[in-house]
Design an enzyme around this catalytic site. Structure first.
Site, PDB file in Angstrom:
ATOM      1  N   ASN A 160       0.795  -1.236   0.000  1.00 26.41           N
ATOM      2  CA  ASN A 160       0.000   0.000   0.000  1.00 26.41           C
ATOM      3  C   ASN A 160       0.825   1.283   0.000  1.00 26.41           C
ATOM      4  O   ASN A 160       0.385   2.296  -0.524  1.00 26.41           O
ATOM      5  CB  ASN A 160      -1.051  -0.012   1.126  1.00 26.41           C
ATOM      6  CG  ASN A 160      -0.456  -0.134   2.491  1.00 26.41           C
ATOM      7  OD1 ASN A 160       0.722  -0.458   2.654  1.00 26.41           O
ATOM      8  ND2 ASN A 160      -1.254   0.122   3.506  1.00 26.41           N
ATOM      9  N   GLU A 259       5.185  -3.669  12.161  1.00 26.01           N
ATOM     10  CA  GLU A 259       4.196  -2.599  11.900  1.00 26.01           C
ATOM     11  C   GLU A 259       2.999  -3.286  11.268  1.00 26.01           C
ATOM     12  O   GLU A 259       3.034  -3.642  10.089  1.00 26.01           O
ATOM     13  CB  GLU A 259       4.796  -1.547  10.971  1.00 26.01           C
ATOM     14  CG  GLU A 259       5.982  -0.801  11.548  1.00 26.01           C
ATOM     15  CD  GLU A 259       5.617   0.130  12.682  1.00 26.01           C
ATOM     16  OE1 GLU A 259       4.416   0.372  12.908  1.00 26.01           O
ATOM     17  OE2 GLU A 259       6.536   0.606  13.359  1.00 26.01           O
ATOM     18  N   CYS A 293      -3.005   1.565   6.790  1.00 24.14           N
ATOM     19  CA  CYS A 293      -3.123   1.004   8.143  1.00 24.14           C
ATOM     20  C   CYS A 293      -3.668   2.052   9.101  1.00 24.14           C
ATOM     21  O   CYS A 293      -4.253   1.729  10.118  1.00 24.14           O
ATOM     22  CB  CYS A 293      -1.763   0.512   8.611  1.00 24.14           C
ATOM     23  SG  CYS A 293      -0.498   1.779   8.469  1.00 24.14           S
ATOM     24  N   GLU A 467       9.064   3.178  14.090  1.00 25.60           N
ATOM     25  CA  GLU A 467       9.889   3.537  12.931  1.00 25.60           C
ATOM     26  C   GLU A 467       9.899   5.054  12.798  1.00 25.60           C
ATOM     27  O   GLU A 467       8.901   5.719  13.060  1.00 25.60           O
ATOM     28  CB  GLU A 467       9.321   2.896  11.660  1.00 25.60           C
ATOM     29  CG  GLU A 467       9.491   1.390  11.668  1.00 25.60           C
ATOM     30  CD  GLU A 467       9.119   0.727  10.342  1.00 25.60           C
ATOM     31  OE1 GLU A 467       8.120   1.112   9.732  1.00 25.60           O
ATOM     32  OE2 GLU A 467       9.851  -0.194   9.929  1.00 25.60           O
TER      33      GLU A 467
HETATM   34  P1  NAP Z   1       0.513  -8.863   3.989  1.00 26.85           P
HETATM   35  O1  NAP Z   1      -0.329  -9.752   3.171  1.00 26.85           O
HETATM   36  O2  NAP Z   1       0.728  -9.196   5.413  1.00 26.85           O
HETATM   37  O3  NAP Z   1       1.904  -8.770   3.200  1.00 26.85           O
HETATM   38  C1  NAP Z   1       2.930  -7.913   3.636  1.00 26.85           C
HETATM   39  C2  NAP Z   1       4.253  -8.449   3.137  1.00 26.85           C
HETATM   40  O4  NAP Z   1       4.512  -9.711   3.777  1.00 26.85           O
HETATM   41  C3  NAP Z   1       4.303  -8.719   1.630  1.00 26.85           C
HETATM   42  O5  NAP Z   1       5.587  -8.417   1.155  1.00 26.85           O
HETATM   43  C4  NAP Z   1       4.042 -10.207   1.572  1.00 26.85           C
HETATM   44  O6  NAP Z   1       4.540 -10.819   0.406  1.00 26.85           O
HETATM   45  C5  NAP Z   1       4.818 -10.666   2.786  1.00 26.85           C
HETATM   46  N1  NAP Z   1       4.441 -11.996   3.270  1.00 26.85           N
HETATM   47  C6  NAP Z   1       3.231 -12.594   3.220  1.00 26.85           C
HETATM   48  N2  NAP Z   1       3.312 -13.842   3.745  1.00 26.85           N
HETATM   49  C7  NAP Z   1       4.608 -14.015   4.130  1.00 26.85           C
HETATM   50  C8  NAP Z   1       5.321 -15.101   4.715  1.00 26.85           C
HETATM   51  N3  NAP Z   1       4.728 -16.254   5.026  1.00 26.85           N
HETATM   52  N4  NAP Z   1       6.631 -14.942   4.945  1.00 26.85           N
HETATM   53  C9  NAP Z   1       7.261 -13.792   4.637  1.00 26.85           C
HETATM   54  N5  NAP Z   1       6.630 -12.729   4.070  1.00 26.85           N
HETATM   55  C10 NAP Z   1       5.317 -12.835   3.826  1.00 26.85           C
HETATM   56  O7  NAP Z   1      -0.008  -7.362   3.982  1.00 26.85           O
HETATM   57  P2  NAP Z   1      -0.435  -6.481   2.749  1.00 26.85           P
HETATM   58  O8  NAP Z   1      -1.763  -6.946   2.290  1.00 26.85           O
HETATM   59  O9  NAP Z   1       0.678  -6.387   1.762  1.00 26.85           O
HETATM   60  O10 NAP Z   1      -0.541  -5.036   3.432  1.00 26.85           O
HETATM   61  C11 NAP Z   1      -1.685  -4.589   4.060  1.00 26.85           C
HETATM   62  C12 NAP Z   1      -1.549  -4.740   5.555  1.00 26.85           C
HETATM   63  O11 NAP Z   1      -0.391  -4.029   5.987  1.00 26.85           O
HETATM   64  C13 NAP Z   1      -2.712  -4.122   6.297  1.00 26.85           C
HETATM   65  O12 NAP Z   1      -3.087  -4.952   7.360  1.00 26.85           O
HETATM   66  C14 NAP Z   1      -2.127  -2.809   6.816  1.00 26.85           C
HETATM   67  O13 NAP Z   1      -2.767  -2.320   7.961  1.00 26.85           O
HETATM   68  C15 NAP Z   1      -0.716  -3.201   7.082  1.00 26.85           C
HETATM   69  N6  NAP Z   1       0.160  -2.034   7.096  1.00 26.85           N
HETATM   70  C16 NAP Z   1       0.666  -1.624   8.288  1.00 26.85           C
HETATM   71  C17 NAP Z   1       1.467  -0.491   8.335  1.00 26.85           C
HETATM   72  C18 NAP Z   1       2.043  -0.026   9.634  1.00 26.85           C
HETATM   73  O14 NAP Z   1       2.974   0.767   9.585  1.00 26.85           O
HETATM   74  N7  NAP Z   1       1.529  -0.460  10.777  1.00 26.85           N
HETATM   75  C19 NAP Z   1       1.760   0.217   7.167  1.00 26.85           C
HETATM   76  C20 NAP Z   1       1.215  -0.234   5.971  1.00 26.85           C
HETATM   77  C21 NAP Z   1       0.423  -1.376   5.953  1.00 26.85           C
HETATM   78  P3  NAP Z   1       3.565 -11.148  -0.822  1.00 26.85           P
HETATM   79  O15 NAP Z   1       3.119  -9.852  -1.356  1.00 26.85           O
HETATM   80  O16 NAP Z   1       4.459 -11.875  -1.777  1.00 26.85           O
HETATM   81  O17 NAP Z   1       2.454 -11.983  -0.288  1.00 26.85           O
END
Ligand code: NAP
Length: 486
Positions: A160, A259, A293, A467
């Site tokens: 995102n 995060e 997020c 961060e």
């Molecule tokens: P996600 O599905 O958890 O994926 C995040 C990252 O983790 C991607 O690079 C993904 O790779 C990787 N990943 C997934 N499964 C993994 C595994 N088993 N081992 C290692 N890496 C793995 O999240 P998203 O859909 O990309 O992002 C949205 C989420 O991020 C929301 O919940 C949002 O709230 C959160 N977010 C939090 C913050 C914060 O600062 N707190 C900031 C931005 C977003 P792939 O793409 O290859 O699956």
């Protein structure tokens, strides 16, 4: 293919291979990257298997000792040059981001500037890493306290904010003297590849940052995380994946920063300046088409002003133009994929079935790409699924409350605690409620809190660590105490 020559040139400027030990490396398999506004493939990039990816950790490990010894001023100057390049190439980089993830171009430009600021901030921090020296209370010894780089880092980023989440991790890692393997989200790898190209042009030595792109995420990343040479895991993404990675990290007692997801409450009290509150709600809800997020997930409004606030917000949301993010004046770009559109519509349908009213939007649109219209729901009951689930779309869900105590109780009634927003003109209430909210960050009369100079992060299931800010670099440093007999 992109839609025109300018878009094609931007995509063609991005390297499409893995980056390992200072070389761009091809893979046999390829991973397609799509434009969510058309569903068409923009380009194919490297799709690493576990063996190919492990070479990235080999390279980061090999470069670690030299990088840790590099003068802090030199590390700082590389980050400064990368900051300058990011800003000089803001338009090209913003276009790449808009094409791969859909956000409107002005927002993408804003993200490039925000992302670059992490490099500027940590360029300044690199030369301020301090330590301590004191006499033991009982005498007879001196205590020396040094800060040292933690070692090779595994950095995993979401789709995102594909540029800012990269610089928010790479900046402090490099400033602290750590090498890294970065794995961007497979939906949006191009921003990270373009970023690493910029770091190379800024003079980053070979092996210091390595990039792995893959569609076999679990198979590729698990061995890297479990490898004892990986000393730090910094992850931004969803809470379920974060919990899984924490379990893996426990096997080697790896240092972690997490995060994770949010479920931000957005409180509007009867004494709020409603113009300010509506402006804040637009920012907190519509930034990144609701896919943040920090997005306002539950808008809680005190009953005497609920109708007027809802009317004004509905009017603003109803005026927003929808379209490809590259088109002028578009605010509602596409969501990241069709699954996201379906999830958002399921949440809206569930809320309506449980008694919410659709003030605007609320139905899928008939056009190519992954679009969902700006939507306002009023009278959302507490039991609706979207009050406990990250909506991650352009849906403002409004619920009324009567008292301050009730508002705080409702706001805190979630396992998440990333950010909370509140709007009031009463300073005492503003501070009292800010302290009562269970969140790592609070926006008091403002709808956006992100700033590279401030500590970003959550409590409860929203994560561990901070961060940015003055403590951001500490996440990549270990404290070493040396006792000196006198
Ligand atoms: P996600 O599905 O958890 O994926 C995040 C990252 O983790 C991607 O690079 C993904 O790779 C990787 N990943 C997934 N499964 C993994 C595994 N088993 N081992 C290692 N890496 C793995 O999240 P998203 O859909 O990309 O992002 C949205 C989420 O991020 C929301 O919940 C949002 O709230 C959160 N977010 C939090 C913050 C914060 O600062 N707190 C900031 C931005 C977003 P792939 O793409 O290859 O699956």
């Amino acid at each position: 293919m992109a839609e025109n020559a300018r878009e094609n040139d931007a995509i063609a400027s991005v390297p499409t291979q893995l980056f390992i030990g200072g070389e761009w490396v091809d893979t046999a398999k390829k991973l397609p990257v799509e434009d969510p506004s058309t569903g068409e493939v923009l380009v194919e990039i490297a799709d690493a298997d576990p063996e190919e990816a492990m070479r990235a950790l080999d390279a980061a490990d090999a470069a670690q000792a030299d990088w840790a010894r590099t003068a802090p001023r030199e590390r700082s100057e590389i980050l400064s040059r990368a900051y300058d390049l990011l800003m000089a190439e803001q338009d090209r980089l913003a276009l790449i981001m808009t094409l791969e993830m859909g956000k409107p171009l002005p927002e993408a430009k804003g993200e490039i500037a925000y992302a670059a600021e992490f490099f500027r901030w940590f360029a300044e921090e690199a030369v301020r890493i301090d330590g301590g020296y004191m006499t033991a209370p009982a005498g007879g010894a001196q205590f020396m306290v040094a800060k040292e780089p933690v070692g090779p880092c595994v950095l995993i980023t979401p789709w995102n904010f594909p540029m800012a989440m990269g610089t928010r991790k790479i900046g402090p890692a490099l400033a602290a003297g750590c090498t890294a393997v970065i794995k961007p989200a497979s939906l949006t790898p191009l921003s990270t590849l373009a970023l690493v190209d910029i770091l190379v042009r800024a003079g980053l030595p070979k092996g210091v940052v390595n990039v792995v792109t893959t569609s076999h995420t679990d198979d590729v990343m698990t061995p890297i995380i479990l490898d004892p040479r990986s000393r730090k895991l910094s992850f931004t993404g969803s809470t379920p994946v974060g919990k899984h990675l924490l379990e893996l990290a426990a096997k080697t007692v790896m240092k972690t920063s997490m995060e994770l997801g949010g479920n931000a409450p957005f409180l509007v009290f009867e004494d709020a300046d409603l113009d300010v509150a509506v402006e804040g709600a637009m920012a907190a809800k519509m930034r990144n088409i609701g896919q943040a997020c920090t997005a306002a997930n539950r808008i809680l409004v005190q009953r005497p002003v609920a109708e007027e606030f809802s009317r004004r917000l509905t009017e603003r949301m109803g005026q927003l133009a929808m379209g490809r993010g590259v088109e002028d004046d578009v605010v509602v770009g596409p969501l990241v994929n069709q699954g996201a559109v379906e999830k958002v519509h399921e949440l809206v349908t569930d809320a309506v079935e449980r008694g919410a009213t659709v003030a605007v939007g609320g139905s899928p649109v008939d056009r190519e790409g992954h679009f969902y219209p700006a939507t306002v729901l009023t009278g959302v009951p507490a039991e609706a699924d979207l009050t406990s689930t990250e909506i991650f779309g352009p849906v403002a869900a409004i619920t009324e409350f009567d008292t301050e105590e009730e508002a705080v109780r409702m706001a805190n009634d979630t396992p998440f605690g990333l950010v909370s927003f509140l709007f009031t003109q009463d300073l005492n209430r503003g501070l009292r409620v800010s302290h009562a909210l269970e969140a790592g960050m609070v926006g008091l009369n403002q709808g956006v809190v992100s700033n590279p100079a401030a500590p970003f992060g959550g409590v409860k299931e929203s994560g561990l660590g901070r961060e940015g800010g003055f403590t951001g670099i500490d996440e990549f440093l270990e404290t070493k105490y040396i006792g000196v007999k006198m």
